[in-house]
Write a protein that holds these residues in place. Structure first.
Motif: not given
Length: 437
Positions: A172-173, A198-205, A163-167, A329-330
């Motif tokens: 980072v990308m 969690t943010l970095v893992a999602n970007t790394y993948n 949740v709340g990770i897109e922006d 909200e998030e």
């Protein structure tokens, strides 16, 4: 933590109040060296942590002896100071009528200190007899393993669990793939449980990210690490990302050989390296020789909860991102995903909404706490919700489902200098939201 008490006894009572201790100086001198040894022992035990029952008992014995010394000296000083208050007449009484009483008080204090000194000297003999000779620190090693496993598990989270990770991810990308040829460092900083890993893992993948680099590596550092083991892990990870076999036995290689192997491997490659959960700049000092800037556009991501680590200059460009906690909200969305996933509509039942909103509010946007509490409340009935809400502090310490939150908080507490630990725990005496002068 008890070492702060022992340091107080050494630095304050035994030094600045020496004039008050006339008549028990011999016993003070005898016990002083023991107190210094106790201080070093307790500091060491506090850093390593204890796990076995014998080790815990050993630490408790030393701690209790320190408290006994404090009590004896406190009682003695109280008596002497009370005799000195009152001017010339009190001084006369102190040195004439009350003189036998004072001698008896001094004798009593000296006798108690002699007894404590004898008990302190007996501790090593008891430890040898029952096989407790040193603090192994196994609990610290176990906690380090937990941190590594918890961090690396973020690599396997599904997109719909976040949740709340897109922006945040897009930012980072953009830094990772900005076309800059010099090495770039990206530091993600915030308190534990805020979603850095969690943010970095999602970007790394992300597939676009993976394709952009020749090779990638992820290593969780935490508070306890061995540099040579860390270098071996990096070499393995980089080879694994390219599905290449390692042709040498890394276990037989020393530090110099490991650095040489890593430098040669990365020399003509664009790499992405994640150093997750870095606690001090010493690691960055030690590892930067292996991560030379080959001007091919390599990137290093560091996650940390410490500002000095985030701002450490490794060379090249440097971005520091202070990750934002979840908005209201998030936070509510994440909690509902965890607590009401079995509900037909996946939302909070009306009768539980007030409880749920107050629980989410207590988490103050911290994703780890929200997710843990949401999982704890999963499939609970109304009475269970009420009970958990009313005993939330107790649940944090005693409920296995909240173990992740407790461990994350303890990491930061254990990183305090030992002098601050007592000060911090003292603050817990005050009610929530109480103004401390």
């Amino acid at each position: 933590m008890e070492s702060a008490l022992v340091k107080f006894l050494i630095d304050v009572v035994l030094a600045t109040e020496a004039s008050l201790l006339w008549g028990v100086r011999d016993e003070i001198d005898n016990i002083r060296d023991e107190l210094i040894s106790m201080q070093f022992f307790l500091v060491d035990a506090d850093k390593k942590g204890t796990c076995k029952e014998g080790e815990t008992t050993w630490v408790a014995n030393v701690r209790d002896m320190a408290y006994e010394v404090e009590d004896v000296i406190d009682q003695f000083m109280y008596h002497i100071i009370s005799q000195r208050i009152g001017g010339r007449s009190a001084w006369f009484l102190h040195h004439t009528i009350y003189f036998p009483q004072n001698l008896w008080v001094r004798h009593q204090a000296a006798t108690k200190l002699q007894k404590i000194h004898k008990a302190i000297k007996a501790i090593p003999e008891l430890n040898q007899r029952y096989g407790v000779n040193h603090i192994e620190g196994t609990s610290s090693k176990d906690n380090h393993k937990w941190v590594v496993h918890h961090g690396e598990s973020s690599l396997f989270l599904k997109e719909d669990e976040l949740v709340g990770i897109e922006d945040k991810r897009q930012l980072v990308m953009d830094w990772l793939m900005d076309g800059e040829f010099h090495q770039t460092i990206i530091s993600i900083v915030r308190m534990g449980g805020s979603g850095k890993t969690t943010l970095v893992a999602n970007t790394y993948n992300n597939n676009d990210v993976k394709k952009y680099f020749d090779c990638c590596a992820w290593v969780t550092v935490s508070q306890a690490y061995e540099l040579e083991d860390l270098l071996r892990t990096l070499i393995k990870e980089f080879h694994k990302s390219r599905k290449e076999a390692i042709l040498v036995d890394l276990r037989l290689m020393n530090y110099r050989s490991l650095v040489e192997t890593l430098v040669n491997y990365l020399e003509k490659k664009t790499y992405l390296l994640v150093l997750d959960d870095v606690w001090d700049t010493n690691l960055l000092d030690e590892i930067k020789v292996s991560l030379r800037d080959s001007c091919l556009g390599s990137r290093i991501i560091i996650t940390t909860r410490k500002e000095d680590v985030a701002c450490y200059h490794l060379g090249g460009k440097h971005h520091v991102h202070h990750i934002q906690l979840l908005q209201e909200e998030e936070a509510w969305e994440l909690f509902c995903k965890k607590a009401f996933s079995s509900s037909p509509i996946g939302s909070c039942p009306p009768e539980l909404k007030s409880f749920a909103q107050e629980i989410v509010g207590k988490c103050e946007g911290l994703p780890l706490a929200i997710a843990a509490l949401g999982s704890l409340m999963y499939s609970k009935n109304m009475s269970e919700w009420n009970e958990i809400y009313n005993t939330l502090n107790w649940s944090l310490c005693n409920n296995p489902k909240l173990d992740a939150v407790k461990r994350i908080l303890l990491l930061r507490f254990n990183d305090f200098p030992y002098q601050l630990k007592h000060c911090f725990l003292y603050c817990s005496l005050f009610p929530e939201d109480y103004g401390i002068q």
